[in-house]
Design an enzyme around this catalytic site. Structure first.
Site, PDB file in Angstrom:
ATOM      1  N   ASP A 138      -1.110   2.025 -10.054  1.00 54.19           N
ATOM      2  CA  ASP A 138      -2.128   1.534  -9.127  1.00 54.19           C
ATOM      3  C   ASP A 138      -3.456   1.379  -9.850  1.00 54.19           C
ATOM      4  O   ASP A 138      -3.744   2.096 -10.805  1.00 54.19           O
ATOM      5  CB  ASP A 138      -2.319   2.520  -7.970  1.00 54.19           C
ATOM      6  CG  ASP A 138      -1.140   2.502  -7.017  1.00 54.19           C
ATOM      7  OD1 ASP A 138      -0.534   1.436  -6.873  1.00 54.19           O
ATOM      8  OD2 ASP A 138      -0.836   3.551  -6.434  1.00 54.19           O
TER       9      ASP A 138
ATOM     10  N   ASP B  42       0.771   6.554  -3.982  1.00 60.65           N
ATOM     11  CA  ASP B  42       0.098   7.596  -3.204  1.00 60.65           C
ATOM     12  C   ASP B  42       0.365   7.494  -1.717  1.00 60.65           C
ATOM     13  O   ASP B  42       0.142   8.450  -0.983  1.00 60.65           O
ATOM     14  CB  ASP B  42      -1.410   7.553  -3.448  1.00 60.65           C
ATOM     15  CG  ASP B  42      -2.032   6.227  -3.042  1.00 60.65           C
ATOM     16  OD1 ASP B  42      -1.280   5.306  -2.649  1.00 60.65           O
ATOM     17  OD2 ASP B  42      -3.268   6.092  -3.119  1.00 60.65           O
TER      18      ASP B  42
ATOM     19  N   ASP C  90       4.765   3.580  -0.475  1.00 55.68           N
ATOM     20  CA  ASP C  90       5.152   3.576  -1.888  1.00 55.68           C
ATOM     21  C   ASP C  90       6.453   4.339  -2.120  1.00 55.68           C
ATOM     22  O   ASP C  90       7.022   4.274  -3.210  1.00 55.68           O
ATOM     23  CB  ASP C  90       4.050   4.218  -2.749  1.00 55.68           C
ATOM     24  CG  ASP C  90       2.785   3.382  -2.776  1.00 55.68           C
ATOM     25  OD1 ASP C  90       2.901   2.148  -2.659  1.00 55.68           O
ATOM     26  OD2 ASP C  90       1.689   3.951  -2.904  1.00 55.68           O
TER      27      ASP C  90
END
Length: 947
Positions: free
Chosen positions: A337, A595, A599
């Protein structure tokens, strides 16, 4: 309330006996039966209930410690040793000699020593793992004493009031109270992949995941009385054989087969051809069985993994699945990310750049509306950034009464508040993704072009956009759709890159790990961030993953596009899953950071799922490794440590295979050609001393590989065969010199021992012991073993073991083992002989590795050591600096000597360097323009900074 706790209805079994189902009763009756209220329990009441119901966790099956201890002697390698023990007392019982109790006792002692070490080390590892997992214990927000508290979910009791929000794993069976409907993923219970909607009064089950919404609930069942707990009691746990266990099995089978071949040859030749006595033949077979089996292998490798897991936890990476360490060592692609990993996730709003879209509002009003649409508690980064821009955070709720708050969810991508102002008028304000907010507004078509132009302008500067809108609610009802939405303004959000992200990305690329940015932000923001971080700007929109892009890259196959890209923008969770899947199909070992609750599928699909710091419960439960510190540097540090751990395990496996070949081939040749009979008891002494020394390899000082690692079993077996054959021939040559020549007597003036078989056995014992243990220094190093310092513990263990071996050879007079001391002069000769023939081992290693990979000579010349401690970042000496020579290799060299993944990493690194140079050049031009504008004398600046 406390005095009512002894009433039978609060007994966990009472509800079942009376047929009371708290899952279907009206909420009022649920509160009555549980003697609680929407204000929650008092701490004293909760403690009393905890004594009645027990902790909110499943009962763990207690394993008998003695049975567990015996289990360490129940594996294929131990079976072979146990068969050898039976041979010593059963088959050897002949010719009026009786059972071989000495060898039997020695074998049993060897088994007990290994089992004891394994037992205690696994207990220690289990305790350490339990302590680490306690840090990952499920948390929940519970209403106690009238205040919301964050507590471990294990303290929940029936009657508690809890808060459930997006990303939470439901900690106990509960009934929903007032609030928005939830989207609940119950796949862990039902197998149904689609989330279900749950409203007030409905029951939610422990273990399911909140996908959308926020609500309060009353706990009705905990621990083993939950639906999940009852189901778990009906299911027997099954052990899944992982890749690591398959590797151990393959190596063990190779060693067992090698021993079997040697034994068959000895049986065929010793008895029918040589007509050797039965007892002597059995003793020779015992030598192969005892000396050839790497009995310590399971212990050494499991201890190495356990110690490595503890080391990773010290660096901020908690390992939930032990074998993930092995997979992280082989990771060659890391999809991470942008927000929070590459950047600080510390958003700031530039008030001067706020764009206002309505005439009767100013920038302060836009900020106030955005603040009202933000949470004051449990804030995310955006809420915190918005509220911090107000003069006083309390302004966000000043002079209004909050009716309802809609929390953020991945579908709507916005938050909203319904409130009543001081004049009694009803309004609804929202903030969120510009596309989502714009779609709500009536004037969408009139302002869309301007909105997107501003968004693009922000994105070119690396700024994210946040839209704000509001509506009036004439009906004065929370359920009313309200009047038309008015688009009020756009706020620019800046998330600065981490100070170490650029350097860490270059380090990752140099280590053969391609870092790909996966972000939900716009493509322009992704490219600008990539440029600032120096990771390259070869990025694509998520539409290119589905073949919808119509740009110049549309002809590139999707798999090649994903492999060569530096990152993707506008990514949704399903895109992450697809990226991981395609990379795995191309034989990459993929790591994925995440997170959020959405995901979880990608984290599960990835070879190494990494939950970043402050991840949701759902992401943590799906991940293999959970980070406790933010940033990319933690991951790269974990990669280096994992490679060091892998290197230790690989070093031992090469050593174990080499020793097996050396013992089997060497003593088979001696038994069949010279009819030499080595005492089995002395092989036991060698095995015990070797195992004691080799245990320390789990803490050895090693050099992590500069490229991703993998179990190349064919290479391990081939290396073991070559080195083992060399050592076997060295031992055979030593025996031949002793019994057939006078070389040592002439040159070193030692007395002849050729006619004394017991002294010959002492000499052979010392020679085999020295070279066997010294071999670990060769297999543990990638360069010259003389110049790579081992761990202090390994050196100390080697010295102690060889001191004991030398004293035995010099002074021992063991009648049943048939050895007699040879004195210090012979011991010195044997040490010199072993040292001379030790030196070529490095050359053999280089030549053989060169034949297999073509990289050996680069390893000889390149002796930079990669560190494995996070504290060493930034140091010049001993730091994880990757070899400079590797950076300068051409792409053609990389294609020939490394995998395609490493070549791609090298190309990515070069694009990153170009991006960094462009960044430096643009800064330089900016400075020059400022200098000219200010009319500063550049010569004075150069003179002041010249050494």
């Amino acid at each position: 309330m406390a005095e009512d706790l002894d009433k039978p209805l609060l007994d966990p079994d009472t509800f079942n006996r009376k047929g009371i189902d708290l899952g279907i009763l009206p909420l009022e009756e649920v509160f009555e039966y549980l003697r609680t209220s929407p204000q929650g329990l008092l701490s004293g009441d909760a403690e009393e209930r905890l004594k009645i119901f027990g902790p909110n966790r499943l009962e763990e099956k207690q394993e008998n410690r003695f049975v567990k201890f015996l289990g360490f002697m129940w594996n294929p390698l131990s079976w072979v040793m146990e068969a050898a023990a039976l041979m010593a007392i059963a088959l050897a019982n002949s010719q009026s000699l009786g059972p071989d109790w000495e060898d039997f006792t020695g074998i049993v002692c060897l088994l007990l020593i290994n089992a004891t070490i394994s037992f205690f080390e696994e207990n220690n590892a289990g305790n350490a793992a339990a302590a680490l997992m306690a840090r990952l214990a499920l948390k929940t927000r519970v209403l106690r004493d009238g205040q919301w508290q964050e507590q471990d979910a294990s303290i929940l009791v029936p009657g508690d009031i809890i808060s459930i929000k997006l990303g939470d794993i439901i900690p106990a069976d509960a009934r929903l109270l007032e609030g928005d409907p939830l989207k609940i993923d119950q796949s862990v219970l039902t197998g149904e992949s689609l989330p279900v909607t749950k409203k007030k009064g409905e029951q939610v089950f422990s273990g399911s995941t909140c996908k959308q919404g926020e609500i309060e609930a009353v706990v009705i069942a905990t621990g083993s009385t939950t639906f999940f707990g009852k189901t778990a009691r009906l299911v027997d746990s099954t052990d899944v054989t992982g890749h690591f266990q398959q590797v151990l099995t393959s190596i063990g089978n190779f060693c067992i087969c090698s021993i079997a071949v040697g034994m068959v040859l000895e049986i065929i030749i010793m008895f029918p051809v040589q007509h050797r006595s039965y007892r002597i033949g059995i003793n020779n077979l015992l030598v192969l069985l005892i000396g050839g089996i790497p009995i310590a292998m399971p212990t050494v490798l499991s201890v190495t993994l356990a110690i490595g897991s503890h080391r990773l936890s010290q660096q901020g990476a908690i390992t939930k699945r032990m074998t993930a360490i092995e997979e992280m060592a082989g990771m060659d692609v890391l999809c991470c990310d942008k927000t929070g990993t590459l950047t600080l996730n510390s958003l700031t709003v530039d008030k001067n750049l706020i764009e206002v879209f309505v005439d009767y509002m100013d920038k302060d009003t836009i900020l106030l509306l955005a603040g009202r649409a933000s949470r004051l508690e449990n804030q995310d980064a955006i809420d915190a950034a918005i509220v911090s821009m107000l003069a006083d955070p309390r302004e966000a709720r000043a002079n209004i009464r909050e009716i309802h708050f809609l929390p953020f969810n991945p579908v709507d991508k916005r938050t909203a508040i319904t409130y009543i102002d001081s004049d009694g008028k009803w309004y609804r304000a929202t903030k969120g993704a510009p596309e989502q907010v714009l779609n709500l507004c009536q004037q969408k078509n009139e302002i869309a072009q301007r909105v997107y132009a501003i968004i693009d302008r922000f994105a070119e500067k690396g700024l994210r956009s946040l839209a704000v809108a509001y509506q009036e609610i004439p009906e004065k009802s929370n359920n009313s759709p309200g009047g038309p939405w008015r688009f009020c303004g756009l706020l620019p959000l800046f998330d600065p890159p981490r100070h170490d992200s650029g350097e860490t990305i270059l380090r990752a690329l140099s280590l053969g790990v391609c870092v790909k940015m996966i972000t939900g932000d716009q493509l322009a923001i992704a490219k600008e961030t990539g440029r600032r971080l120096g990771m390259g700007t070869n990025m694509y929109p998520s539409s290119s993953l589905l073949g919808h892009n119509n740009d110049e890259h549309e002809a590139i196959p999707v798999d090649e596009l994903i492999e060569m890209a530096d990152g993707f923008a506008g990514v949704f969770p399903e895109h992450k899953y697809e990226i991981v899947k395609i990379l795995q199909e191309m034989k990459h070992v993929v790591g994925m950071t995440g997170d959020g609750v959405n995901d979880a599928p990608a984290l599960k699909k990835a070879d190494i799922g990494i939950a970043v710091a402050d991840a949701t419960d759902a992401a943590r439960s799906s991940a293999d490794i959970v980070l406790t510190d933010p940033g990319l540097s933690v991951i790269i540090s974990a990669v280096l440590t994992s490679r060091a751990i892998f290197q230790r395990m690989r070093n031992y496996t090469v050593y174990a295979v080499s020793i097996t070949i050396r013992i089997v081939l060497g003593f088979t040749l001696l038994a069949l050609i010279w009819e030499y009979d080595f005492p089995p008891f002395m092989v036991l002494i060698i095995a015990i001393l070797n195992d004691g020394t080799i245990m320390t390899i789990s803490k050895d000082r090693v050099r992590p590989s500069p490229t991703p690692e993998s179990w190349k079993l064919n290479q391990i077996f081939a290396t073991g065969i070559v080195i083992g054959t060399y050592l076997a021939l060295v031992t055979v040559l030593f025996y031949w010199i002793i019994v057939s020549t006078t070389f040592f007597e002439k040159h070193f003036h030692v007395k002849s021992i050729a006619n004394n078989s017991e002294q010959v056995s002492s000499a052979m014992y010392l020679q085999v012991s020295i070279i066997s243990q010294a071999l670990i220094f060769v297999t543990r190093s990638r360069g010259w073993s003389f110049f790579e310092r081992p761990g202090t513990l390994l050196i100390f263990a080697f010295i102690l073991a060889q001191l004991a071996a030398t004293l035995i050879a010099v002074y021992a007079n063991i009648s049943f083992a048939k050895i007699t001391g040879i004195g210090w002069r012979w011991a010195g000769v044997i040490w010199l002989y072993s040292l001379i023939f030790y030196i070529p081992l490095d050359v053999i290693k280089f030549v053989f590795h060169y034949a297999l990979s073509g990289e050996a000579w680069n390893l000889v010349l390149d002796r930079k050591t990669a560190f494995t401690y996070k504290k060493d970042y930034g140091k010049d000496d001993g730091s994880p600096n990757v070899t400079i020579s590797q950076r300068s290799r051409s792409a053609e060299e990389l294609r020939g000597s490394r995998s395609r993944a490493s070549w791609i990493a090298e190309q990515t690194r070069r694009r990153a360097e170009i991006a960094r140079l462009l960044e430096v050049h643009s800064v330089s031009r900016h400075l020059e323009s400022v200098i000219k504008l200010k009319q500063i004398d550049q010569r004075m600046i150069r003179a002041a900074h010249t050494v």
